[in-house]
Design a protein around this motif. Structure first.
Motif, PDB file in Angstrom:
ATOM      1  N   VAL A 246       0.853  -1.193   0.000  1.00  0.00           N
ATOM      2  CA  VAL A 246       0.000   0.000   0.000  1.00  0.00           C
ATOM      3  C   VAL A 246       0.892   1.248   0.000  1.00  0.00           C
ATOM      4  N   ILE A 247       0.546   2.222  -0.849  1.00  0.00           N
ATOM      5  CA  ILE A 247       1.304   3.477  -0.871  1.00  0.00           C
ATOM      6  C   ILE A 247       0.357   4.660  -0.741  1.00  0.00           C
ATOM      7  N   SER A 248       0.619   5.451   0.288  1.00  0.00           N
ATOM      8  CA  SER A 248      -0.141   6.673   0.515  1.00  0.00           C
ATOM      9  C   SER A 248       0.724   7.833   0.085  1.00  0.00           C
ATOM     10  N   ASN A 249       0.303   8.570  -0.933  1.00  0.00           N
ATOM     11  CA  ASN A 249       1.052   9.761  -1.329  1.00  0.00           C
ATOM     12  C   ASN A 249       0.270  10.989  -0.876  1.00  0.00           C
ATOM     13  N   GLU A 250       0.772  11.637   0.139  1.00  0.00           N
ATOM     14  CA  GLU A 250       0.154  12.869   0.648  1.00  0.00           C
ATOM     15  C   GLU A 250      -1.335  12.690   0.889  1.00  0.00           C
ATOM     16  N   SER A 251      -1.662  11.704   1.725  1.00  0.00           N
ATOM     17  CA  SER A 251      -3.082  11.401   1.974  1.00  0.00           C
ATOM     18  C   SER A 251      -3.695  12.283   3.055  1.00  0.00           C
ATOM     19  N   LEU A 309       4.071   2.284   2.490  1.00  0.00           N
ATOM     20  CA  LEU A 309       4.912   3.476   2.318  1.00  0.00           C
ATOM     21  C   LEU A 309       4.056   4.722   2.499  1.00  0.00           C
ATOM     22  N   VAL A 310       4.499   5.577   3.411  1.00  0.00           N
ATOM     23  CA  VAL A 310       3.831   6.863   3.632  1.00  0.00           C
ATOM     24  C   VAL A 310       4.723   7.943   3.019  1.00  0.00           C
ATOM     25  N   ALA A 311       4.203   8.614   1.997  1.00  0.00           N
ATOM     26  CA  ALA A 311       4.974   9.641   1.295  1.00  0.00           C
ATOM     27  C   ALA A 311       4.356  11.015   1.555  1.00  0.00           C
ATOM     28  N   SER A 312       5.223  11.978   1.837  1.00  0.00           N
ATOM     29  CA  SER A 312       4.762  13.352   2.067  1.00  0.00           C
ATOM     30  C   SER A 312       5.476  14.299   1.111  1.00  0.00           C
ATOM     31  N   ALA A 313       4.940  15.511   1.015  1.00  0.00           N
ATOM     32  CA  ALA A 313       5.654  16.576   0.300  1.00  0.00           C
ATOM     33  C   ALA A 313       5.833  17.727   1.274  1.00  0.00           C
ATOM     34  N   LYS A 314       7.046  18.277   1.291  1.00  0.00           N
ATOM     35  CA  LYS A 314       7.365  19.292   2.297  1.00  0.00           C
ATOM     36  C   LYS A 314       6.383  20.465   2.262  1.00  0.00           C
ATOM     37  N   GLY A 357      11.757   0.534   5.580  1.00  0.00           N
ATOM     38  CA  GLY A 357      11.734  -0.822   6.114  1.00  0.00           C
ATOM     39  C   GLY A 357      10.577  -1.512   5.410  1.00  0.00           C
ATOM     40  N   THR A 358       9.896  -2.432   6.108  1.00  0.00           N
ATOM     41  CA  THR A 358       8.623  -2.928   5.561  1.00  0.00           C
ATOM     42  C   THR A 358       7.634  -1.767   5.601  1.00  0.00           C
ATOM     43  N   LEU A 359       7.882  -0.887   6.578  1.00  0.00           N
ATOM     44  CA  LEU A 359       7.160   0.378   6.670  1.00  0.00           C
ATOM     45  C   LEU A 359       8.145   1.466   6.253  1.00  0.00           C
ATOM     46  N   GLY A 360       7.721   2.356   5.380  1.00  0.00           N
ATOM     47  CA  GLY A 360       8.642   3.377   4.894  1.00  0.00           C
ATOM     48  C   GLY A 360       8.036   4.769   4.948  1.00  0.00           C
ATOM     49  N   TYR A 361       8.924   5.752   4.907  1.00  0.00           N
ATOM     50  CA  TYR A 361       8.490   7.151   4.887  1.00  0.00           C
ATOM     51  C   TYR A 361       9.523   7.981   4.134  1.00  0.00           C
ATOM     52  N   TYR A 362       9.027   9.000   3.423  1.00  0.00           N
ATOM     53  CA  TYR A 362       9.941  10.048   2.932  1.00  0.00           C
ATOM     54  C   TYR A 362       9.153  11.324   2.745  1.00  0.00           C
ATOM     55  N   MET A 363       9.875  12.421   2.740  1.00  0.00           N
ATOM     56  CA  MET A 363       9.248  13.724   2.494  1.00  0.00           C
ATOM     57  C   MET A 363       9.958  14.362   1.303  1.00  0.00           C
ATOM     58  N   ARG A 364       9.233  14.425   0.217  1.00  0.00           N
ATOM     59  CA  ARG A 364       9.793  15.042  -0.999  1.00  0.00           C
ATOM     60  C   ARG A 364       9.818  16.556  -0.832  1.00  0.00           C
ATOM     61  N   SER A 365      10.773  17.222  -1.500  1.00  0.00           N
ATOM     62  CA  SER A 365      10.721  18.684  -1.514  1.00  0.00           C
ATOM     63  C   SER A 365       9.616  19.100  -2.487  1.00  0.00           C
ATOM     64  N   GLY A 366       9.108  20.294  -2.294  1.00  0.00           N
ATOM     65  CA  GLY A 366       8.118  20.812  -3.245  1.00  0.00           C
ATOM     66  C   GLY A 366       6.690  20.647  -2.794  1.00  0.00           C
ATOM     67  N   LYS A 367       5.781  20.911  -3.750  1.00  0.00           N
ATOM     68  CA  LYS A 367       4.365  21.084  -3.416  1.00  0.00           C
ATOM     69  C   LYS A 367       3.565  19.783  -3.414  1.00  0.00           C
ATOM     70  N   HIS A 368       2.302  19.944  -3.062  1.00  0.00           N
ATOM     71  CA  HIS A 368       1.330  18.851  -3.034  1.00  0.00           C
ATOM     72  C   HIS A 368       1.030  18.387  -4.458  1.00  0.00           C
ATOM     73  N   TRP A 375       7.299   8.445  -8.006  1.00  0.00           N
ATOM     74  CA  TRP A 375       7.226   7.117  -8.634  1.00  0.00           C
ATOM     75  C   TRP A 375       8.548   6.368  -8.491  1.00  0.00           C
ATOM     76  N   GLU A 376       9.658   7.126  -8.610  1.00  0.00           N
ATOM     77  CA  GLU A 376      10.968   6.466  -8.426  1.00  0.00           C
ATOM     78  C   GLU A 376      11.068   5.867  -7.027  1.00  0.00           C
ATOM     79  N   GLN A 377      10.544   6.593  -6.035  1.00  0.00           N
ATOM     80  CA  GLN A 377      10.587   6.062  -4.660  1.00  0.00           C
ATOM     81  C   GLN A 377       9.644   4.865  -4.502  1.00  0.00           C
ATOM     82  N   PHE A 378       8.478   4.932  -5.136  1.00  0.00           N
ATOM     83  CA  PHE A 378       7.521   3.810  -5.026  1.00  0.00           C
ATOM     84  C   PHE A 378       8.170   2.539  -5.595  1.00  0.00           C
ATOM     85  N   ILE A 379       8.838   2.727  -6.747  1.00  0.00           N
ATOM     86  CA  ILE A 379       9.485   1.577  -7.404  1.00  0.00           C
ATOM     87  C   ILE A 379      10.633   1.052  -6.531  1.00  0.00           C
ATOM     88  N   ALA A 380      11.420   1.976  -5.986  1.00  0.00           N
ATOM     89  CA  ALA A 380      12.541   1.549  -5.122  1.00  0.00           C
ATOM     90  C   ALA A 380      12.011   0.804  -3.892  1.00  0.00           C
TER      91      ALA A 380
END
Ligand code: GTR
Length: 389
Positions: A246-251, A309-314, A357-368, A375-380
């Protein structure tokens, strides 16, 4: 931030002692809570549902991929409630892992290819090229930047997408024309089928199709989404364990963010602007963000032990990147308890420094938004968890 609850503590106050107890007792408690109090009841798979493949073209992107369009006829009839799946699979892989996610403006917005059917359902008129809530040809490809199809396919993943409005249109009265019309017994009650519930249900119906398609590895379907579609992806992953990742992008609120971290959108605001996203029962928590006995980490706990994976944007302020990080931190003990790799960090990382890990997080620079970087991070993240490359 006030104390948030321990996901491993049962409603009777005792701490879960074994994996068996997690799956037999705690997980069902949580599922029941979010179903009755937050997102509402969800119907079963419709008995008469059938799939009609309207396109099967194995030479798209210069032979890189096969594109299919599939009508999912919920009632089994061409005139009844239905959604359309747009599916791309890489030709060089026998059965490929795929990303499955809802889109905002119709499948035709994902790519400018003229063979993609334009949705005939309600679309928000704020979108360029939409006239009187109907998508026109000029909406073709308007979201193609958000869906870098060739890049994803070249990395060995397929993509399936569905227009959320095919399932349930995204406005307060949308339940009057969406799939909710098929389930009057689930409406008009405090735990009613919400729009978020309907979208998650639609994703499960897409999974029903994907299980039948030999070009897809049905053990490796990654349910993902951005923003409101990220909320739906999380709830779909929580309710249907056929989704392998499961991938949450800025949910944000109603997604990965903890309401206890009061910043930007709170419960009262989301319920006022988007009352249809949740069941009526959820309104009882308006203005109680810091005193509610639960929070969104308990919803994400339903996804464990599957990779999340929980993904955020700064600068995605509306979704509260720090609140999303805290959500990931708060669910991490469940991954640990179930013998999986928890979140490798305890402090908010710098921008563009993924921690997987099995659980992941990152915060991309830039906007919502969703960028190729995401996508590169989702694939990685998928490669790492599925030992690819
Ligand atoms: C906002 C909503 C956010 C987020 C966003 C989106 O207005 O309040 O939680 O979901 O919409 O979907 O883009």
């Amino acid at each position: 931030m006030s104390m948030i609850s321990n996901p491993l503590q049962l409603n009777n106050g005792k701490i879960v002692q074994s994996k068996k107890e997690w799956f037999k007792k705690r997980r069902p408690e949580l599922l029941d809570f979010f179903t009755t109090q937050v997102y509402g009841q969800m119907p079963d798979k419709p008995a008469n549902m059938r799939f009609v493949i309207t396109e099967d073209n194995n030479s798209v992107f210069n032979g890189l991929a096969t594109r299919k369009q599939i009508k999912v006829l919920f009632e089994g009839t061409e005139t009844g409630q239905q959604m359309s799946i747009l599916l791309y699979t890489p030709n060089d892989i026998k059965s490929a892992p795929i990303f499955l996610g809802l889109n905002f403006n119709g499948n035709q917005a994902v790519s400018d290819d003229k063979n993609i059917a334009i949705t005939t359902d309600w679309v928000n008129s704020k979108t360029k090229g939409v006239i009187n809530n109907k998508a026109t040809c000029s909406t073709r490809g308007i979201a193609s930047k958000q869906w870098p199809l060739e890049m994803i396919l070249k990395n060995g993943y397929g993509v399936a997408t569905i227009y959320a409005g095919d399932i349930a249109p995204d406005f307060k009265e949308g339940y009057k024309t969406g799939v909710q019309t098929l389930y009057p017994e689930l409406m008009n009650r405090p735990d009613n089928l919400s729009t978020m519930g309907a979208w998650a249900w639609g994703l499960s119906r897409a999974m029903d199709y994907l299980e039948t398609d030999k070009d897809v590895d049905d053990k490796k379907v990654i349910v993902m989404g951005t923003s409101r579609m990220g909320k739906a992806a999380l709830w779909a992953g929580a309710t249907d364990n056929r989704f392998g990742m499961v991938i949450s992008n800025e949910s944000g609120a109603g997604g990965a963010k903890l309401y206890h971290h009061v910043y930007e959108e709170d419960i009262a605001q989301i319920c006022r602007v988007f009352p249809h996203w949740f069941s009526t029962n959820f309104q009882q928590f308006n203005h109680k963000d810091t005193t509610i006995p639960f929070d969104q980490h308990l919803m994400m706990a339903l996804i464990a032990p599957r990779p999340l994976l929980v993904a955020s944007a700064k600068e995605g302020y509306v979704c509260d990147p720090y609140g999303e990080f805290l959500g990931a931190v708060a669910v991490s003990p469940v991954y640990d308890f179930l013998g999986k790799k928890p979140l490798p960090i305890q402090l908010l990382p710098k921008e563009n420094e993924p921690a997987f890990g099995t659980l992941g997080y990152y915060m991309r620079s830039g906007k919502h938004d969703i960028f190729p970087y995401d996508w590169e991070q989702f694939i990685a993240f998928a490669n790492l968890n599925w030992n690819k490359k």
